[in-house]
Design an enzyme around this catalytic site. Structure first.
Site, PDB file in Angstrom:
ATOM      1  N   ASP A  67       0.882  -1.166   0.000  1.00  0.00           N
ATOM      2  CA  ASP A  67       0.000   0.000   0.000  1.00  0.00           C
ATOM      3  C   ASP A  67       0.923   1.219   0.000  1.00  0.00           C
ATOM      4  O   ASP A  67       1.453   1.597   1.040  1.00  0.00           O
ATOM      5  CB  ASP A  67      -0.905  -0.011   1.226  1.00  0.00           C
ATOM      6  CG  ASP A  67      -1.843   1.184   1.258  1.00  0.00           C
ATOM      7  OD1 ASP A  67      -2.357   1.578   0.191  1.00  0.00           O
ATOM      8  OD2 ASP A  67      -2.054   1.741   2.358  1.00  0.00           O
TER       9      ASP A  67
ATOM     10  N   GLU B 140      -2.021  -1.828  -4.940  1.00  0.00           N
ATOM     11  CA  GLU B 140      -3.346  -1.268  -5.228  1.00  0.00           C
ATOM     12  C   GLU B 140      -3.233  -0.098  -6.198  1.00  0.00           C
ATOM     13  O   GLU B 140      -2.380   0.774  -6.058  1.00  0.00           O
ATOM     14  CB  GLU B 140      -4.011  -0.788  -3.929  1.00  0.00           C
ATOM     15  CG  GLU B 140      -5.400  -0.234  -4.134  1.00  0.00           C
ATOM     16  CD  GLU B 140      -6.083   0.150  -2.827  1.00  0.00           C
ATOM     17  OE1 GLU B 140      -7.075   0.890  -2.897  1.00  0.00           O
ATOM     18  OE2 GLU B 140      -5.642  -0.286  -1.752  1.00  0.00           O
TER      19      GLU B 140
ATOM     20  N   ASP C  41      -2.705   0.991   6.725  1.00  0.00           N
ATOM     21  CA  ASP C  41      -1.825   0.761   5.573  1.00  0.00           C
ATOM     22  C   ASP C  41      -1.365  -0.700   5.523  1.00  0.00           C
ATOM     23  O   ASP C  41      -1.240  -1.290   4.454  1.00  0.00           O
ATOM     24  CB  ASP C  41      -0.596   1.675   5.646  1.00  0.00           C
ATOM     25  CG  ASP C  41      -0.977   3.117   5.913  1.00  0.00           C
ATOM     26  OD1 ASP C  41      -1.050   3.890   4.944  1.00  0.00           O
ATOM     27  OD2 ASP C  41      -1.214   3.455   7.091  1.00  0.00           O
TER      28      ASP C  41
END
Length: 159
Positions: free
Chosen positions: A8, A68, A141
């Protein structure tokens, strides 16, 4: 067994999570969060992210990465910094000959919860359940990185 390192990306915090899959069994190998201080020189922040993620790649020996795909509405300043940190991740992948899967946020929610509109807490509880963790990984996160890894393992079968 396959291993995916989910990431992330961010500038202040980069979540990471290595997940292994053997058959239908998922297991968290290691996970955490890399933090950089706003007091640091920008290039030093990126270097810390680079070095720390390279350590995680060396430790978990992933078969591929899952990062992502980012979406920013109007906050272009934040987007600029996060995309530069994301560039560090993509560079590391290339240097380590690792394929990168880039799930969209709604694909992650769909994979973990069965709906692309799931709430963040619902996703976090599913991460805890899938990986048989005693508690929800913190900070967010870290949980997001584990979610990306689980989704990457699912998507990699089709790429």
């Amino acid at each position: 067994m396959r291993v995916c390192l989910g990431i992330d990306p961010g500038l202040a915090r980069v979540g990471y999570g290595a997940v292994s899959q053997s058959g239908a069994n998922l297991r968290a190998l290691n996970y955490g969060c890399i933090e950089t201080s706003p007091d640091m020189i920008f290039s030093d922040r990126l270097l810390k992210i680079y070095d720390s993620l390279q350590e995680q790649i060396n430790l978990s020996k992933p078969d591929f990465l899952s990062v992502e795909r980012l979406f920013f509405g109007r906050n272009t300043t934040t987007a600029e910094f996060v995309y530069q940190a994301r560039g560090v991740v993509i560079l590391l992948a290339a240097q380590n000959n690792l394929h990168v899967i880039e799930p969209k946020p709604n694909q992650i929610k769909l994979t973990l919860c069965g709906t692309g509109t799931a709430e963040k807490m619902q996703v976090q509880k599913m991460i805890q359940r899938f990986l048989a963790l005693d508690e929800i990984p913190k900070p967010d996160d870290t949980a997001d990185a584990l979610a990306a890894a689980i989704t990457g393992l699912t998507m990699e079968k089709f790429s």
